[in-house]
Design a protein around this motif. Structure first.
Motif, mmCIF file in Angstrom:
data_model
loop_
_atom_site.group_PDB
_atom_site.id
_atom_site.type_symbol
_atom_site.label_atom_id
_atom_site.label_comp_id
_atom_site.label_asym_id
_atom_site.label_seq_id
_atom_site.Cartn_x
_atom_site.Cartn_y
_atom_site.Cartn_z
ATOM 1 N N LEU A 28 0.686 -1.503 -0.185
ATOM 2 C CA LEU A 28 -0.102 0.050 0.269
ATOM 3 C C LEU A 28 1.488 1.033 0.566
ATOM 4 O O LEU A 28 1.132 2.151 -0.682
ATOM 5 C CB LEU A 28 -1.045 -0.165 1.421
ATOM 6 C CG LEU A 28 -2.197 0.369 1.188
ATOM 7 C CD1 LEU A 28 -2.989 0.778 0.090
ATOM 8 C CD2 LEU A 28 -3.426 0.585 2.661
ATOM 9 N N ARG A 29 2.001 1.210 0.888
ATOM 10 C CA ARG A 29 2.818 2.291 0.944
ATOM 11 C C ARG A 29 3.448 2.153 -0.698
ATOM 12 O O ARG A 29 3.699 3.647 -0.691
ATOM 13 C CB ARG A 29 3.924 2.199 2.132
ATOM 14 C CG ARG A 29 3.243 2.372 3.772
ATOM 15 C CD ARG A 29 3.890 2.270 4.339
ATOM 16 N NE ARG A 29 5.033 1.683 4.616
ATOM 17 C CZ ARG A 29 5.019 0.318 5.734
ATOM 18 N NH1 ARG A 29 3.591 0.879 6.570
ATOM 19 N NH2 ARG A 29 5.086 -0.701 5.956
ATOM 20 N N VAL A 31 2.589 1.390 -3.760
ATOM 21 C CA VAL A 31 1.997 1.724 -4.765
ATOM 22 C C VAL A 31 0.628 2.342 -4.983
ATOM 23 O O VAL A 31 0.061 3.011 -5.670
ATOM 24 C CB VAL A 31 2.145 0.579 -5.711
ATOM 25 C CG1 VAL A 31 2.868 -0.202 -6.029
ATOM 26 C CG2 VAL A 31 1.141 -0.703 -4.929
ATOM 27 N N GLY A 32 0.291 2.727 -3.507
ATOM 28 C CA GLY A 32 -1.068 2.930 -3.442
ATOM 29 C C GLY A 32 -1.731 1.952 -3.609
ATOM 30 O O GLY A 32 -2.327 1.043 -4.016
ATOM 31 N N ARG A 107 -0.968 8.927 2.855
ATOM 32 C CA ARG A 107 -0.666 9.389 0.846
ATOM 33 C C ARG A 107 -1.719 8.188 0.003
ATOM 34 O O ARG A 107 -2.149 8.811 -1.341
ATOM 35 C CB ARG A 107 0.612 9.659 0.124
ATOM 36 C CG ARG A 107 1.222 11.079 1.084
ATOM 37 C CD ARG A 107 2.110 11.116 -0.102
ATOM 38 N NE ARG A 107 3.051 10.002 -0.022
ATOM 39 C CZ ARG A 107 4.296 10.154 0.696
ATOM 40 N NH1 ARG A 107 4.180 10.966 1.789
ATOM 41 N NH2 ARG A 107 4.873 9.213 0.971
ATOM 42 N N GLY A 108 -0.918 7.339 0.377
ATOM 43 C CA GLY A 108 -2.171 5.620 -0.734
ATOM 44 C C GLY A 108 -3.428 5.603 -0.906
ATOM 45 O O GLY A 108 -3.575 4.916 -2.065
ATOM 46 N N ALA A 110 -5.849 8.432 -0.173
ATOM 47 C CA ALA A 110 -6.450 9.558 -0.117
ATOM 48 C C ALA A 110 -7.081 9.795 -1.518
ATOM 49 O O ALA A 110 -8.226 9.929 -1.357
ATOM 50 C CB ALA A 110 -5.560 10.411 0.210
ATOM 51 N N MET A 111 -6.792 9.186 -2.162
ATOM 52 C CA MET A 111 -7.643 9.465 -4.071
ATOM 53 C C MET A 111 -8.538 8.243 -3.438
ATOM 54 O O MET A 111 -9.713 8.186 -3.700
ATOM 55 C CB MET A 111 -5.950 9.000 -4.982
ATOM 56 C CG MET A 111 -7.138 9.454 -6.307
ATOM 57 S SD MET A 111 -7.144 10.970 -6.877
ATOM 58 C CE MET A 111 -9.033 10.609 -7.796
ATOM 59 N N HIS A 114 -11.863 8.251 -1.682
ATOM 60 C CA HIS A 114 -12.623 8.820 -2.346
ATOM 61 C C HIS A 114 -14.071 8.630 -3.221
ATOM 62 O O HIS A 114 -14.899 8.498 -3.718
ATOM 63 C CB HIS A 114 -12.436 9.507 -2.752
ATOM 64 C CG HIS A 114 -12.312 11.190 -1.191
ATOM 65 N ND1 HIS A 114 -13.236 12.320 -0.639
ATOM 66 C CD2 HIS A 114 -10.882 11.510 -0.626
ATOM 67 C CE1 HIS A 114 -12.430 11.881 0.594
ATOM 68 N NE2 HIS A 114 -11.145 12.201 0.415
ATOM 69 N N PHE A 123 -12.550 2.472 6.423
ATOM 70 C CA PHE A 123 -11.402 3.655 7.264
ATOM 71 C C PHE A 123 -12.016 4.309 7.948
ATOM 72 O O PHE A 123 -11.413 4.755 9.295
ATOM 73 C CB PHE A 123 -11.054 4.302 5.701
ATOM 74 C CG PHE A 123 -10.245 5.276 6.142
ATOM 75 C CD1 PHE A 123 -8.663 4.462 6.340
ATOM 76 C CD2 PHE A 123 -9.931 6.537 6.242
ATOM 77 C CE1 PHE A 123 -7.692 5.080 6.484
ATOM 78 C CE2 PHE A 123 -8.857 7.779 5.963
ATOM 79 C CZ PHE A 123 -7.391 6.635 6.680
#
Lengths: 196, 196
Positions: A28-29, A31-32, A107-108, A110-111, A114, A123
């Protein structure tokens, strides 16, 4: 009959579970959320995709369980007797390496949160809400001790101030958040805003 | 000789440029930086990929130019005579719709800027630094007027507080930032932290 009592579902040891969650958070860290595939998790943990789906059902569920496993709320253990003491204990809860990793994780995600309502809900329920509830207890104790006025409008924004410190640190300062940074931010911003 | 003086590079009208940048930002908000392809930009703007590459060279350059085009720093126009007035003028600079779009943009870029050093550099140079410089002017005027002490440690964290308000708003409150929210946050957090 004896056989029927034995669960047919494959069991997973707590150690193996922790190892799997660790690999999920690592990916996750790196590549997101969107680029994280069950194939990649299976490859890194030397397990089969079928096992992952049988155990967790979906990627969203696996990711949220991994997050919750890594970050149980530990705020409730903090009670130093002063608001400043509590906030500084909060800053020391994670070491610098853990903070940098947490920042990369956010960061991974955040997008993704949504774009995925289920992920956002999990979450919030599993990570944000428990932290907010503990924080409210901490602040209520400070109000009861007379350190903060109960009607101080900044009380509604404590999490905004803290999340902001983390989010802006990387972008503005090009550095990961550290214990020293968080402690300095608490003294310069959070406590003065609260009038403490 | 006369022919050599004529630029062979295809020209693009300012209107067409603005339209292209608008489409890039729209895609950025929808899918984020990583998933944004030159193919998608070409399709949405009914242009050829060759034209896009000839004009902008790379996706990172196109995206940063689009961001700069959309958000020229307008802080310098703000000078109301008081720090509170300046901050509230700042909150009114974008309407609620623009703020929600900006918030979506930041999410779309958050992961990408960390994976793309060139994008991060351009992002900082073209967007963050000019805003910080203008903000420093605004705060210096308040110090000169005697509204803030020059050695207030919160002066280093003004952008952290503001960025935080935007970042946390969506996640904690599940709402886009609005002018009313930013104004309330300024009065509850930013001004008290600055001792103003």
């Amino acid at each position: 009959m004896a056989e029927a009592a034995t669960p047919r579902r494959s069991r997973i040891t707590p150690e193996r579970e922790a190892e799997l969650y660790g690999a999920v958070l690592e990916l996750l860290r790196e590549v997101g959320y969107d680029a994280l595939t069950m194939d990649a998790v299976a490859a890194r943990t030397r397990s089969s995709k079928a096992t992952l789906y049988r155990q967790w059902g979906s990627k969203a569920e696996l990711v949220v369980k991994a997050l919750r496993h890594q970050k149980p709320s530990r705020l409730s253990e903090i009670d130093t007797g002063s608001l400043r003491g509590d906030f500084h204990a909060l800053a020391l809860r994670e070491n610098d390496c853990e903070m940098a990793q947490g920042s990369a994780l956010m960061r991974g995600l955040a997008m993704a949160v949504h774009a995925n309502p289920d992920l956002l809900r999990a979450f919030r329920e599993l990570l944000i809400e428990p932290e907010m509830e503990e924080l409210r207890h901490m602040l209520r104790r400070a109000v009861d001790r007379g350190e903060i006025r109960a009607d101080n409008p900044a009380l509604d924004y404590v999490l905004h101030m803290i999340v902001g410190a983390f989010a802006a640190r990387t972008l503005i300062d090009e550095q990961p958040p550290t214990q020293a940074f968080v402690a300095s931010y608490i003294d310069a911003v959070v406590l003065p805003a609260l009038g403490a």
